[in-house]
Design an enzyme around this catalytic site. Structure first.
Site, PDB file in Angstrom:
ATOM      1  N   ASN A  70       0.833  -1.207   0.000  1.00 36.60           N
ATOM      2  CA  ASN A  70       0.000   0.000   0.000  1.00 36.60           C
ATOM      3  C   ASN A  70       0.868   1.258   0.000  1.00 36.60           C
ATOM      4  O   ASN A  70       0.563   2.238  -0.696  1.00 36.60           O
ATOM      5  CB  ASN A  70      -0.918   0.012   1.217  1.00 36.60           C
ATOM      6  CG  ASN A  70      -2.093  -0.941   1.055  1.00 36.60           C
ATOM      7  OD1 ASN A  70      -2.525  -1.211  -0.061  1.00 36.60           O
ATOM      8  ND2 ASN A  70      -2.597  -1.466   2.168  1.00 36.60           N
ATOM      9  N   GLU A 121      -5.897  -8.126   5.455  1.00 41.40           N
ATOM     10  CA  GLU A 121      -5.229  -8.978   4.483  1.00 41.40           C
ATOM     11  C   GLU A 121      -5.213 -10.428   4.938  1.00 41.40           C
ATOM     12  O   GLU A 121      -4.408 -11.229   4.457  1.00 41.40           O
ATOM     13  CB  GLU A 121      -3.795  -8.486   4.237  1.00 41.40           C
ATOM     14  CG  GLU A 121      -2.857  -8.611   5.420  1.00 41.40           C
ATOM     15  CD  GLU A 121      -2.891  -7.405   6.352  1.00 41.40           C
ATOM     16  OE1 GLU A 121      -1.964  -7.264   7.138  1.00 41.40           O
ATOM     17  OE2 GLU A 121      -3.856  -6.602   6.283  1.00 41.40           O
TER      18      GLU A 121
END
Length: 547
Positions: free
Chosen positions: A429, A464
């Protein structure tokens, strides 16, 4: 894999509700149509009965007259008058009997003539016999009878002709022959007719009164019916009394009686269902041969009734005093033009309008239910699935996990759990942005979906983090599945832009009820989660299946 929930299809509910309304309305309409049909049949029979009563009344008058003449003639045969004119007539007859044809008449034209044929003529037919011992009394009775016959009025009587036909070679008729040739022809014709020959007492079909079927008259009268009655005295058959009813007179009476009868063909059928006469118009319905046979069969079985023949309706009623049947046949347009027909059209039209509105309402309701069902399905999907990865969300996943664990425990089958976590996801990210992170999560979900079986369950339980439940799977088999997922994901590259790609790896922890001896979902998931962190501590991108 979601566990299916049994529920009634909302579309089926709509269809069933409207089908029930349709069937109920159809039942009510059919019931009303049946009532109208029965009312129509009752009215047709009542109207036909009025015509039948008129015919029966006229025929009854003629039959009463025939019975009176028969009694009078039978009495005259047993009680002959001892009068000079009788002896004179017998003497005259003895002089004429050898001639081919002859006539006798009382003086001053006070009677109808007695018309006869010669002795040689009688040898032509075995039914004819001139018994001299009975000839005088029969001739006297015939002369008395001829005297009464002269008072008949053909213009007023319903029957067209009345006559006595003797086996002794003579006859008396209310319509005398006008020539010698006509006399012989008349006698020859009459003795060949069934109304004479069937009245022989030796004939099994002999009856007190007998009606003929419709036949062509021998002297231009057209179709006619004849009723005959045998004249028997002291066991000897002298001959027959008979009356003729022509087609023209019967038709005239039908026209008079039909004033209140509805449209359609009005027919008079003889005992073999052949037309005698009738009232028809060019647009009146005509029956096919098959329909005629069907109607004839019903007439033989029932004295009165109504029968639908395709688009035609036939009502019939047998006459009481005649071996004949009165039939009225109407087409569908003729029936609908009546009051009950207009009511039937109104009922059918109202039902048709109701069905049209019902169809419109069904379509509106169906579309509304479909929209509500689509909305409900979308809400249900959003409540159970993760919008990004399209895997089960945490609550839905654990609900199915618990159900699968209970089923495997009941069936004594092993169940395995794989806990997955993307390695260095925060770095993805931070380096390529959240869009790249979303791409990575979707790639992980795609690899999981292509690796699992149809009845395995996978879900995203954290940012995640993923969890997989493998029913009927041992620990070793679960490790192999986890390794395939790890290897396939590591071999994939993810496109960031036209010139940049990256790849991700994952770590996995595996547990099994076979190893733990426990089917509790939270316990199995906790063991797999602990081993996941052991895999991460051991260097990531690996599968850990032991503590």
């Amino acid at each position: 894999m979601p566990i299916p929930h049994r529920r009634i299809n909302p579309y089926l509910r709509v269809h069933l509700c409207f089908l029930a309304v349709f069937l109920f309305s159809a039942f009510l309409t059919a019931h009303e149509a049946l009532e109208l049909k029965n009312s129509y049949a009752t009215r047709q029979q009542a109207q036909l009965a009025a015509v039948q009563q008129t015919l029966d009344s006229q025929f009854q008058e003629s039959m009463d007259e025939l019975n009176y003449y028969q009694k009078m003639l039978s009495y005259a045969l047993t009680h002959p008058l001892d009068a000079d004119y009788g002896r004179a007539a017998l003497q005259r007859m003895q002089q004429l009997r050898q001639q081919p044809v002859w006539q006798l008449q009382l003086p001053n034209a006070r009677s109808m003539p007695v018309n006869g044929v010669g002795d040689s003529w009688l040898a032509r037919d075995p039914l004819l016999a001139r018994d001299d011992a009975r000839l005088e009394q029969e001739l006297r009775a015939a002369l008395e009878f001829s005297f009464i016959m002269q008072f008949g009025d053909e213009t007023q009587d319903f029957h067209s002709r009345f006559w006595y036909l003797s086996r002794a070679g003579f006859f008396i008729s209310s319509r005398p022959p006008q020539s010698a040739q006509a006399l012989e022809q008349s006698y020859a014709t009459m003795i060949r007719r069934p109304y004479f020959r069937d009245q022989n007492p030796a004939n099994p079909q002999h009856a007190r009164q007998r009606w003929t079927q419709a036949y062509q008259g021998g002297f231009g009268e057209g179709l006619m019916l004849t009723v005959s009655s045998p004249v028997i005295s002291e066991g000897y058959w002298y001959g027959v009394l008979a009356m003729d009813f022509t087609q023209a007179r019967i038709r005239a009476l039908l026209m008079h009686a039909r004033q209140n009868l509805p449209q359609g063909s009005l027919l008079l059928l003889d005992r073999r269902q052949q037309p005698v006469t009738g009232l028809t118009a060019p647009d009146d319905p005509v029956l096919t041969p098959a329909q005629q046979a069907q109607l004839a069969q019903q007439i033989r079985q029932q004295p009165a009734g109504v029968l639908r023949l395709g688009t035609r309706f036939a009502s019939w009623s047998k006459l009481k005093n005649v071996d004949a049947c009165l039939v009225n046949i109407q087409s569908l347009p003729q029936g609908l033009s009546q009051e009950l027909g207009r009511v039937a059209l109104f009922v059918l039209g109202s039902w048709g309008l109701f069905i049209l509105l019902l169809v419109v309402a069904h379509q509106v309701m169906f579309r509304l239910v479909r929209r509500m069902d689509d909305l409900s399905a979308r809400l249900a999907w959003r409540a159970n699935y993760d919008g990004l990865t399209r895997l089960l969300n945490r609550s839905a996943f654990f609900e199915q996990f618990v159900a699968l664990a209970a089923r495997c425990q009941q069936q004594q089958q092993p169940i395995a759990v794989i806990q997955l976590d993307v390695d260095h996801f925060k770095k993805v990210n931070d380096t390529w942005g959240h869009h790249a992170g979303d791409q990575a999560l979707m790639r992980v979900a795609a690899v999981i979906g292509h690796t699992l079986r149809r009845y395995d369950v996978a879900g995203r339980i954290g940012g995640e983090e993923f969890c997989i439940v493998l029913p009927e799977t041992t620990l070793a088999e679960a490790v192999q599945v986890a390794e395939r997922i790890r290897a396939r994901l590591a071999a994939k590259t993810i496109l960031v832009n036209a010139s940049t790609t990256f790849s991700v790896t994952l770590s996995a922890g595996v547990s099994s009820s076979e190893e733990q001896g426990d089917y509790h979902a939270e316990s199995l998931q906790a063991v797999a989660d602990r081993r996941l962190y052991q895999a991460k501590s051991g260097g990531r991108n690996q599968v850990c299946a032991a503590d």
